[in-house]
Write a protein that holds these residues in place. Structure first.
Motif, PDB file in Angstrom:
ATOM      1  N   LEU A 169       0.721  -1.292   0.354  1.00 25.63           N
ATOM      2  CA  LEU A 169       0.277   0.099  -0.249  1.00 25.63           C
ATOM      3  C   LEU A 169       1.014   1.529   0.825  1.00 25.63           C
ATOM      4  O   LEU A 169       1.754   1.676   1.061  1.00 25.63           O
ATOM      5  N   ASP A 170       0.978   1.772  -1.071  1.00 26.76           N
ATOM      6  CA  ASP A 170       2.058   2.513  -1.513  1.00 26.76           C
ATOM      7  C   ASP A 170       2.008   4.354  -1.927  1.00 26.76           C
ATOM      8  O   ASP A 170       2.052   5.090  -2.320  1.00 26.76           O
ATOM      9  N   HIS A 171       0.340   4.635  -1.878  1.00 27.50           N
ATOM     10  CA  HIS A 171      -0.274   5.631  -2.050  1.00 27.50           C
ATOM     11  C   HIS A 171      -1.426   5.803  -1.906  1.00 27.50           C
ATOM     12  O   HIS A 171      -2.354   5.090  -1.195  1.00 27.50           O
ATOM     13  N   VAL A 172      -1.855   7.917  -2.142  1.00 27.56           N
ATOM     14  CA  VAL A 172      -2.876   7.805  -0.936  1.00 27.56           C
ATOM     15  C   VAL A 172      -3.976   8.833  -1.892  1.00 27.56           C
ATOM     16  O   VAL A 172      -3.361   8.961  -3.092  1.00 27.56           O
ATOM     17  N   GLU A 173      -5.154   8.133  -2.246  1.00 28.64           N
ATOM     18  CA  GLU A 173      -6.332   8.759  -3.415  1.00 28.64           C
ATOM     19  C   GLU A 173      -7.381   8.737  -2.517  1.00 28.64           C
ATOM     20  O   GLU A 173      -7.267   8.407  -1.329  1.00 28.64           O
ATOM     21  N   VAL A 174      -7.740   9.720  -2.949  1.00 26.87           N
ATOM     22  CA  VAL A 174      -9.333  10.579  -2.781  1.00 26.87           C
ATOM     23  C   VAL A 174     -10.538  10.370  -3.695  1.00 26.87           C
ATOM     24  O   VAL A 174     -10.077  10.673  -5.163  1.00 26.87           O
ATOM     25  N   ARG A 175     -11.410   9.713  -3.568  1.00 25.03           N
ATOM     26  CA  ARG A 175     -12.116   9.302  -4.537  1.00 25.03           C
ATOM     27  C   ARG A 175     -14.242   9.749  -3.917  1.00 25.03           C
ATOM     28  O   ARG A 175     -14.070  10.023  -3.266  1.00 25.03           O
ATOM     29  N   SER A 176     -14.192  10.424  -5.322  1.00 18.40           N
ATOM     30  CA  SER A 176     -16.363  10.880  -4.524  1.00 18.40           C
ATOM     31  C   SER A 176     -16.700   9.267  -5.056  1.00 18.40           C
ATOM     32  O   SER A 176     -15.889   8.403  -6.393  1.00 18.40           O
ATOM     33  N   PRO A 177     -17.328   7.795  -4.120  1.00 21.43           N
ATOM     34  CA  PRO A 177     -17.627   7.091  -5.138  1.00 21.43           C
ATOM     35  C   PRO A 177     -18.046   6.780  -6.094  1.00 21.43           C
ATOM     36  O   PRO A 177     -19.715   7.768  -6.724  1.00 21.43           O
ATOM     37  N   GLY A 178     -18.099   6.077  -6.577  1.00 24.95           N
ATOM     38  CA  GLY A 178     -18.683   6.459  -8.454  1.00 24.95           C
ATOM     39  C   GLY A 178     -17.188   6.192  -9.289  1.00 24.95           C
ATOM     40  O   GLY A 178     -17.545   5.947 -10.480  1.00 24.95           O
ATOM     41  N   ASP A 179     -16.788   7.237  -9.134  1.00 25.78           N
ATOM     42  CA  ASP A 179     -15.343   7.789 -10.259  1.00 25.78           C
ATOM     43  C   ASP A 179     -14.807   6.933 -10.460  1.00 25.78           C
ATOM     44  O   ASP A 179     -14.784   5.634  -9.829  1.00 25.78           O
ATOM     45  N   GLN A 180     -14.529   7.059 -12.458  1.00 27.73           N
ATOM     46  CA  GLN A 180     -13.815   5.790 -12.432  1.00 27.73           C
ATOM     47  C   GLN A 180     -12.430   5.441 -12.555  1.00 27.73           C
ATOM     48  O   GLN A 180     -11.017   4.862 -12.345  1.00 27.73           O
ATOM     49  N   VAL A 181     -11.741   7.582 -11.828  1.00 29.38           N
ATOM     50  CA  VAL A 181     -10.635   7.121 -11.506  1.00 29.38           C
ATOM     51  C   VAL A 181      -9.947   8.493 -10.476  1.00 29.38           C
ATOM     52  O   VAL A 181     -11.655   8.332  -9.885  1.00 29.38           O
ATOM     53  N   PRO A 182      -9.523   8.310 -10.013  1.00 27.92           N
ATOM     54  CA  PRO A 182      -9.313   9.327  -8.483  1.00 27.92           C
ATOM     55  C   PRO A 182      -8.863  10.199  -8.770  1.00 27.92           C
ATOM     56  O   PRO A 182      -8.329  11.058  -9.578  1.00 27.92           O
ATOM     57  N   ALA A 183      -9.716  11.337  -7.476  1.00 26.60           N
ATOM     58  CA  ALA A 183      -9.568  12.834  -8.026  1.00 26.60           C
ATOM     59  C   ALA A 183      -7.955  12.978  -7.473  1.00 26.60           C
ATOM     60  O   ALA A 183      -7.542  14.435  -8.215  1.00 26.60           O
ATOM     61  N   TRP A 184      -7.730  12.526  -6.631  1.00 25.20           N
ATOM     62  CA  TRP A 184      -6.069  12.801  -6.440  1.00 25.20           C
ATOM     63  C   TRP A 184      -5.495  11.705  -5.937  1.00 25.20           C
ATOM     64  O   TRP A 184      -6.387  10.850  -5.302  1.00 25.20           O
ATOM     65  N   ARG A 185      -4.104  11.776  -6.144  1.00 27.59           N
ATOM     66  CA  ARG A 185      -3.675  10.893  -6.413  1.00 27.59           C
ATOM     67  C   ARG A 185      -1.985  10.851  -5.524  1.00 27.59           C
ATOM     68  O   ARG A 185      -1.395  11.928  -6.228  1.00 27.59           O
TER      69      ARG A 185
END
Length: 655
Positions: free
Chosen positions: A93-109
């Motif tokens: 587990l080497d990265h942090v990400e932010v998602r809005s549930p249902g999004d295909q790609v993370p908004a931020w990583r």
């Protein structure tokens, strides 16, 4: 034998939620669920109209969209309702990400510099990340393995493989390291740009046994020590307003009392009203919530900042959570909490409750099909060494069990004399400051307790002195007395069940993992009453443990009351309590199971025990599992171990 393995195979299908997180509005719950392909992936539940059974619809966890190759281990919510995840392209587990549930790609990583162990969202769009360097050591609660490092050769020098902190503002392109100046961080909180951390100078898990509570400036790394203690610390929590903090002080895995610290004066005050706390948080600057162990169940509630109880509830069941301890995720208002909840009758599921009441209501039915495999479970009490009251759990098969045919003349009722005494398997928990709590299928020692009950055994899960759930005085009674009074408590429980007609004295076995493995090996040096023993990841020699274990010089100095292997007196003390030094009188056939990569109880402990027992003419077998640490995780290995244990108990006349 068939009944035990059939039940074991069915119970291996449990899908246990992890990393449960309530969103700030109390409308959604995120969690991590295992998938059939071996990944663990974040899911989200909508609680709108959620119920359980006849009380309304059960929400279906929806996986967070992704490419299908990612792993998730931690879920947290940002204040704006977006989901914060610790992720990786494999088990690392080497990265942090932010998602809005249902999004295909993370908004931020953003990528971390090692394996992510915790995420602490700030209320201002920031996140604090705690991560472990490649090659750093994990303790037994985290499989006793090194964090993976592909370096060849592996090189280690003091202080170079730590647990570190970094922070970021969500949307920025990189993490900003917190310059910790020679400290490793075991736990941390983050509020208003200030870090409160449990630290040690020793980067190995042994350092956790010599902790400090530090207030740290994330820009400069300058720290101010607020508290030093000879016990252990966890769950540091900064109060709103910036004047006060709390931390839990206890033993080892840490179930303990709350310490309040004034951040201005540095004054530390124990809050004595509650004990065996494992998690806590601030509802506002004057009010705390807490959760923890109580007997063989759990408790929680609310209290004022000066320790005056406001509400307290107790429940007979197990709250799952971080590090296997009861923990809660609480909404913005402090009214509603989410966790994993299970009882003797109900498999583990995501559940919600009012923080002040603990009225747990399961809101998923991931494991509903396994509910018929519940076994009868009761809390039993007996008198241990020096008249001390001791408790434990007794598991027996249910008359309506689908896995086995039950003899109508067999065990019936609770607490009284059985018509036919059953074979008895005693399973000793690890720690030693741990416990058996009421659960659907107790997981420690390979998850065999319920399966052995299905095979017709009476299974005793004792909580001798040294265990959690009974307060710090009870837990500390084992210090300096390993294998003495605590073993006496276990054997008194055996005597109690024999006298009650529950257990057949001619068909008894003892087994356990970690400290439970030690106490099992030690038991057969003290008594010949058991027909078989199973030692899993156990300690056999406290002298070699002191220098070979990644806990050595921390755990052992605490629990052995400072016995130093560098002195003749220390060596004598440790040898006197080491099973390998007492092999001559052993007659009990002993199966030894161990992971090849275990750093907490290194595999040499198993090899020493095997050689000592073999030289003494004891019937024994050593099984070493490659790639495994302190507990077995690979499905094929867990199944193999279960088969060997059942075969060993059967072949030696127990089952």
């Amino acid at each position: 034998m068939t009944a035990a393995l059939e039940a074991y195979a069915a119970l291996a299908g449990l899908r246990v939620p992890d990393a449960v997180a309530m969103d700030p509005e109390g409308a959604r719950v995120a969690c991590v669920l295992p998938l059939p392909d071996g990944r663990s992936v974040a899911h989200v539940l909508d609680l709108s109209g959620a119920g359980s059974g006849s009380r309304g619809p059960v929400p279906v966890p929806v996986p967070v969209a992704g490419a299908g190759t990612e792993w998730h281990a931690l879920t947290r919510w940002l204040a704006d309702g977006r989901l914060l995840l610790a992720a990786g392209d494999g088990p690392d587990l080497d990265h942090v990400e932010v998602r809005s549930p249902g999004d295909q790609v993370p908004a931020w990583r953003v990528r971390a510099g090692g394996e992510i162990e915790d995420l602490v969202p700030g209320g201002d769009g920031t996140v604090l990340v705690r991560f472990a360097d490649p090659g750093s050591e994990r303790d037994g609660s985290h499989l006793g393995l090194r964090v993976r490092d592909e370096a060849d050769p592996f090189v280690r020098t003091p202080g170079d493989r730590r647990r570190r902190l970094a922070w970021a503002r969500v949307g920025d392109g990189e993490l900003r390291p917190v310059p910790l100046r020679g400290l490793t961080v075991w736990d941390a909180d983050w509020r208003d740009g200030v870090v409160l951390a449990v630290t040690s100078a020793d980067e190995t898990p042994a350092g956790y046994y010599r902790p400090a509570l530090d207030l740290i400036d994330p820009e400069s790394g300058e720290s101010r020590t607020l508290l030093r203690t000879s016990w252990q610390l966890s769950r540091p929590r900064l109060a709103p307003g910036g004047r006060t903090a709390v931390v839990v002080e206890g033993l080892s895995i840490v179930s303990g009392r709350i310490i309040r610290v004034d951040l201005v004066t540095g004054e530390a005050t124990p809050l004595a009203a509650v004990d065996d706390v494992t998690d806590l948080g601030w509802l506002d600057e004057d009010t705390l919530w807490f959760a923890g162990w109580s007997g063989t169940g759990t408790h929680g509630g609310t209290l004022t900042a000066d320790g005056r109880p406001l509400t307290r509830w107790t429940s007979w069941g197990t709250l799952g959570g971080r590090d296997g301890q009861p923990s809660l995720s609480v909404d913005r208002t402090g009214a509603l909490a989410a966790a994993v909840w299970e009882t003797a009758e109900r498999p583990p599921e995501v559940a919600v409750a009012q923080v002040a009441k603990g009225d747990w209501r399961q809101v998923t039915d991931l494991n509903a099909a396994l509910a018929p495999l519940a076994v009868r479970q009761e809390e039993v009490s007996w008198t241990g060494q020096d008249g001390l009251a001791v408790q434990g759990l007794l598991l027996r098969r249910s008359p309506n069990s689908p896995a086995v045919a039950v003899d109508p003349a067999g065990p019936t009722g609770t607490g009284g004399t059985e018509a036919v005494a059953s074979p008895l398997v005693v399973i000793v928990h690890g720690g030693p400051t741990w416990l058996w709590s009421s659960a659907f299928a107790p997981a420690e020692s390979g998850g065999l307790a319920a399966a052995l009950a299905h095979a017709g055994a009476a299974v005793l899960l004792p909580n001798p002195r040294g265990s959690s759930g009974r307060g710090q005085e009870y837990a500390r009674r084992v210090i300096g007395r390993f294998g003495e009074d605590d073993l006496g408590d276990v054997l008194a429980g055996v005597d109690h069940l024999v006298a009650a007609g529950v257990a057949d004295p001619a068909r008894m076995a003892v087994m356990g993992l970690s400290y439970g493995g030690y106490l099992s090996a030690w038991a057969v040096t003290r008594t010949g009453r058991f027909r078989a023993a199973v030692v899993m990841s156990g300690v056999s020699d406290w002298l070699s443990f002191a220098t070979a274990s990644n806990l050595g010089g921390g755990f052992d100095l605490l629990y052995h009351r400072g016995a130093d292997p560098a002195t003749p007196q220390g060596r004598e003390f440790l040898a006197a309590r080491s099973p390998v030094c007492h092999a001559a009188g052993v007659t009990t056939p002993t199966l030894i199971l161990h992971g090849a990569e275990d750093r907490t109880t290194p595999v040499g402990q198993a090899e020493q025990l095997y050689r000592a027992w073999s030289a003494a003419g004891v019937r024994t077998q050593l099984v070493v599992y490659p790639r495994e640490g302190h507990e077995l995780t690979e499905e094929a290995h867990r199944r193999d171990a279960a088969e060997r244990v059942v075969e060993w108990l059967t072949g030696n006349g127990v089952l």
